[in-house]
Design a protein around this motif. Structure first.
Motif: not given
Length: 448
Positions: A142-143, A229-234
């Motif tokens: 998905p986008d 809504a968004a994904v990111g590194r943690s």
């Protein structure tokens, strides 16, 4: 340009098309990946081998309700994984060698259409009097903002990891997500499922879907009506931001939001082939496409994504290729399915919500496993069988099961629907072994 009597594009179910009946044809198979397709290498077969191990772990942990107090000492992920793929991986080379030894040309580069019935495969161009498209599907990515910048898995890759993730976020709430949620939670991962709909397994009957969601919440963190809504590194690995639900951190991310047909990779438009609104090759009930001499089957042509449907389509297409004056559709119109999660889910025909929305008259019969002797033996308090019946014809409209062995218990109901038997015939005119679990099917029929 090399010319063939038949070219099969895809060596999953498509590889089964060629047998002794087609041995007289000059044949080619085009497959840039592994023989066996999704089912053997990345789908039904390896996932069920993992599910069996997961079921064993859950069975031990939950045996206390039976008075058997036990614990799981250790989950040896690498041993489980290597048992699975140690059996599966050698099959590709043996299948490839078998085809070549029997006079079939095998192309291991990707193929794409460059004209009607003409394929570019690596540096070669080939054509066939008959072409059968069986190139399958692949996971949808998905986008989601940030997804390109973080490591993530799909159903194609998650089974080959080296270690069980300490925690896992699964985006999606369908059958693939349900099976992997069961596997990894059983093996010790802290699993969070993010589902955009109000329940898990939304395609199932609403009562089954609601019960499965309720039970999944006992083992997993389930977020419904939740949009990513968004994904990111943690610091822990990955952070998934959910609209209205904050952020979930985990050591791994699994994306399970569906699959798409591989028509774009084949450039089917260049071959003059029509597709539907979902990108599947358009084919009639006998599997002929818009281009004479080109046929299509499996995930590239239908929405079922079921290996047993593709197997049946292979038999139908083979007959139609060999008997052009006696074209046949599939001998049945219904597609049963099962979800091998915990608990198992199995279904065929209309759900209650579909019958209600379509204004189709129906009656329901529901029986809990706990109403039967074997249900007592299992100490089962949550499983049930639900049937929908046409009140005039007294035939089944649908059947929906959730609980142990659901995929087995549904089989007599599949046969009844396929053969047009009434609930009287299958409920009263057949003996059910006592005290087998099949009595819950009998009792649901008698309830109607």
């Amino acid at each position: 340009m090399r010319q063939y009597d038949i070219v099969v594009v895809g060596a999953g179910s498509g590889n089964m098309l060629l047998n002794e009946e087609t041995a007289h044809l000059r044949a080619a198979v085009v497959e840039s990946d592994r023989f066996g397709g999704t089912c053997l290498n990345r789908g039904c077969i390896p996932t069920k081998m993992f599910v069996v191990a997961a079921d064993a772990a859950v069975g031990v942990r939950e045996a206390g309700r039976l008075g058997v107090h036990a614990s799981v000492d250790r989950i040896d992920w690498k041993a489980i994984r290597d048992r699975v793929f140690g059996r599966i991986d050698p099959l590709h080379e043996s299948a490839l060698e078998y085809r070549r030894a029997n006079g079939v040309d095998v192309y291991t580069d990707a193929g794409r259409f460059v004209g009607p019935k003409t394929l570019q495969v690596g540096d070669e161009r080939i054509t066939g009097e008959t072409i059968v498209l069986a190139a399958g599907s692949r996971p949808v990515v998905p986008d989601i903002p940030g997804l390109d910048d973080v490591p993530y898995y799909t159903s194609d890759t998650i089974m080959r990891i080296d270690e069980i993730p300490e925690s896992l976020v699964i985006i999606g709430g369908g059958f693939i997500a349900a099976e992997f949620g069961h596997v990894f939670s059983a093996f010790g991962s802290r699993v969070t499922v993010v589902q955009r709909g109000p329940r898990l397994l939304m395609a199932e009957d609403e009562d089954v879907s609601a019960r499965f969601t309720e039970l999944a919440r006992r083992r997993q963190n389930v977020l419904v009506d939740a949009q990513v809504a968004a994904v990111g590194r943690s610091g822990r690995g990955v952070a998934v931001t959910v609209s209205g639900g904050g952020t979930v951190e985990a050591s791994a991310l699994l994306v399970c939001v569906g699959r798409r047909p591989n028509t774009d990779l084949l450039d089917v438009a260049a071959g003059g082939l029509d597709v539907d609104e979902h990108g599947h090759v358009a084919a009639d009930e006998t599997y002929r496409t818009s281009v004479p001499g080109v046929w299509a089957l499996g995930d590239i042509a239908n929405h079922f994504q079921l290996k047993h449907m593709a197997n049946a389509e292979v038999r139908t297409v083979r007959h139609n290729l060999l008997h052009p004056d006696d074209l046949r559709p599939l001998p049945f119109r219904l597609a049963p399915h099962a979800v091998f999660t915990d608990p198992q889910v199995a279904s065929i025909g209309l759900t209650e919500q579909a019958a209600r929305d379509a204004g189709i008259p129906y009656r329901t019969g529901v029986r809990n496993y706990s109403d039967t002797a074997f249900g007592w033996a299992l100490e089962d308090t949550t499983s049930f069988v639900k049937v929908l019946v046409d009140p005039e014809r007294r035939t089944l409209l649908g059947a929906h099961l959730i609980g142990p062995s659901a995929a087995l218990l549904i089989q007599p109901l599949i046969q009844a629907m396929t053969l047009g038997q009434t609930v009287d015939q299958i409920g009263r005119d057949v003996l059910y072994i006592h005290p087998a679990l099949t009595e819950v099917v009998e009792n649901a029929l008698l309830d109607v």
